[in-house]
Motif scaffolding. Structure first.
Motif, PDB file in Angstrom:
ATOM      1  N   ALA A 129       0.829  -1.201   0.000  1.00  0.00           N
ATOM      2  CA  ALA A 129       0.000   0.000   0.000  1.00  0.00           C
ATOM      3  C   ALA A 129       0.867   1.256   0.000  1.00  0.00           C
ATOM      4  O   ALA A 129       0.571   2.234  -0.702  1.00  0.00           O
ATOM      5  N   ILE A 130       1.951   1.219   0.763  1.00  0.00           N
ATOM      6  CA  ILE A 130       2.838   2.383   0.853  1.00  0.00           C
ATOM      7  C   ILE A 130       3.497   2.674  -0.491  1.00  0.00           C
ATOM      8  O   ILE A 130       3.486   3.814  -0.973  1.00  0.00           O
ATOM      9  N   ILE A 167      -8.851  -0.376  -4.909  1.00  0.00           N
ATOM     10  CA  ILE A 167      -7.705  -1.177  -5.341  1.00  0.00           C
ATOM     11  C   ILE A 167      -7.623  -2.451  -4.519  1.00  0.00           C
ATOM     12  O   ILE A 167      -7.197  -3.500  -4.999  1.00  0.00           O
ATOM     13  N   THR A 168      -8.050  -2.378  -3.269  1.00  0.00           N
ATOM     14  CA  THR A 168      -8.142  -3.553  -2.418  1.00  0.00           C
ATOM     15  C   THR A 168      -9.460  -3.521  -1.665  1.00  0.00           C
ATOM     16  O   THR A 168      -9.966  -2.446  -1.331  1.00  0.00           O
ATOM     17  N   THR A 169      -9.999  -4.699  -1.419  1.00  0.00           N
ATOM     18  CA  THR A 169     -11.233  -4.800  -0.632  1.00  0.00           C
ATOM     19  C   THR A 169     -11.014  -5.588   0.649  1.00  0.00           C
ATOM     20  O   THR A 169     -11.929  -5.699   1.464  1.00  0.00           O
ATOM     21  N   GLY A 170      -9.811  -6.141   0.823  1.00  0.00           N
ATOM     22  CA  GLY A 170      -9.538  -6.912   2.021  1.00  0.00           C
ATOM     23  C   GLY A 170     -10.147  -8.304   1.963  1.00  0.00           C
ATOM     24  O   GLY A 170     -10.507  -8.809   0.892  1.00  0.00           O
ATOM     25  N   ALA A 189      -1.910  -7.857  -9.411  1.00  0.00           N
ATOM     26  CA  ALA A 189      -3.283  -7.355  -9.431  1.00  0.00           C
ATOM     27  C   ALA A 189      -3.357  -5.939  -8.875  1.00  0.00           C
ATOM     28  O   ALA A 189      -3.974  -5.050  -9.476  1.00  0.00           O
ATOM     29  N   PHE A 190      -2.723  -5.710  -7.725  1.00  0.00           N
ATOM     30  CA  PHE A 190      -2.764  -4.379  -7.118  1.00  0.00           C
ATOM     31  C   PHE A 190      -2.081  -3.344  -8.010  1.00  0.00           C
ATOM     32  O   PHE A 190      -2.563  -2.213  -8.150  1.00  0.00           O
ATOM     33  N   LEU A 191      -0.968  -3.720  -8.635  1.00  0.00           N
ATOM     34  CA  LEU A 191      -0.252  -2.797  -9.509  1.00  0.00           C
ATOM     35  C   LEU A 191      -1.094  -2.447 -10.735  1.00  0.00           C
ATOM     36  O   LEU A 191      -1.200  -1.270 -11.117  1.00  0.00           O
TER      37      LEU A 191
END
Length: 363
Positions: A129-130, A167-170, A189-191
């Motif tokens: 995330a950072i 971008i994320t749902t956890g 996926a996140f990228l």
């Protein structure tokens, strides 16, 4: 508050075929077509961000290393790797195979200055995330709803930012698991989602009348439909729909807003019907799973592109939102093409066109 978009397009059958541009299946032997992250992985392959291993392997379940992250980010951000400033990591000499990429991302402020970089170490979800927030300067909510993320959590603001941008749902239990190491598939996926983040206006522009070509499954006829906007009351506005060939009215589409929530629906038997429901901003990948709770169920929605192309009414559109819908209740696949500031320009069912925007006329 997150913007929510509810859009309805009646399901019908089509009259002619058209290819979907810019979407190609990945050739990795260990990434099946049923993998829920295949859209994101495909995107990075097409952009040259990832290449995989010999023998067409991607190793999706292997933990991604910090050096691999540096390489992927350098390619994604198109950073210069010539004349980079030495970050002076003790474990990354100038002879390191990825020295230039590691130096490039550090020079860009994505990674911190430190004594060591730990190129072979894993990357946690919190650190992901950072680096993504820094790399793409993602802005968003300063609060988090995750059960295991508090203001004291490292990367709290960055986790909140990528979460508020979908971008994320956890995880299903409401957690984020910030200390869990990332696999190659999940980081990809996140990228890809960060690269394709888009916050368009997908509603029709009320300053125009819209003319669509439409083929109806119900009566298997071709229609030319005219959509005219009119104010209804303080909460509900309506698009009156009529067939230009016969001047007969079709079911009107209701448009209403309530604060930051926007919706567009079809009035059926004195009730509103929605066959699409999703939140803005958008990014590529699956945004609704078949078993998710909500207004729609049994449906998988996948954003195939936020920078796609399509032709409708003789016009070539760029930066198109391409949305694919599959349902457990039917065999067909619907594909929607939306353009920022215009709305729906084309809809396909099983790769054949059932709606196409022919023209817009200022009213």
């Amino acid at each position: 508050m997150k913007q929510i978009l509810k859009i309805v397009c009646a399901l019908s059958i089509a009259v002619y075929l058209i290819p979907i541009e810019g979407v190609h299946a990945a050739s990795f032997k260990d990434v099946s077509k049923d993998n829920t992250l295949i859209t994101e992985i495909d995107y990075l392959v097409e952009k040259g961000v990832i290449n995989g291993y010999p023998n067409n392997l991607f190793k999706p379940n292997t933990y991604v290393t910090r050096a691999q992250v540096a390489v992927m980010l350098t390619r994604a951000l198109e950073l210069q790797t010539t004349n980079v400033k030495d970050p002076k990591y003790q474990d990354v000499p100038t002879t390191h195979p990825h020295y230039k990429e590691i130096a490039a991302v550090q020079n860009a402020g994505v990674f911190d200055s430190a004594q060591k970089f730990n190129p072979n170490a894993t990357l946690s979800r919190g650190d992901m995330a950072i680096v993504l927030q820094r790399a793409f300067k993602i802005k968003g909510s300063a609060t988090s709803d995750f059960t295991d993320v508090s203001a004291k959590t490292r990367g709290y603001k960055e986790i909140s930012a990528i979460s508020s941008n979908n971008i994320t749902t956890g995880y299903d239990d409401g957690s984020f698991k910030p200390n869990l190491p990332l696999t190659r598939a999940h980081f990809s996926a996140f990228l890809a989602r960060a690269l394709t983040l888009s916050n368009p206006n997908l509603l029709k522009d009320t300053a125009y009348d819209y003319t669509y070509a439409h083929y109806s499954l119900k009566d298997k006829k071709q229609y030319t439909l005219n959509y005219q906007y009119s104010h209804y009351d303080d909460k509900n506005d309506v698009w009156a729909v009529s067939d230009l060939n016969s001047n007969k009215a079709f079911n009107s589409e209701l448009l209403f807003s309530d604060g930051d929530i926007f919706g567009q629906g079809e009035d059926r038997d004195y009730d509103l019907f929605y066959d699409l429901y999703f939140r803005l901003p958008l990014r590529i990948g699956v945004i609704q799973h078949e078993d998710d709770d909500g207004i729609i169920s049994g449906v998988r929605l996948t954003v195939k592109a936020t920078d796609g192309t399509v032709q409708a009414g003789g016009i070539n559109y760029n930066n198109v939102i391409v949305l694919e819908e599959m349902s457990i209740y039917r065999d067909g696949v619907s594909t929607y093409y939306f353009v920022d500031g215009i709305g729906l320009v084309k809809e396909l069912y099983n790769d054949v066109v059932i709606y196409e925007l022919l023209e817009r006329t200022a009213n």
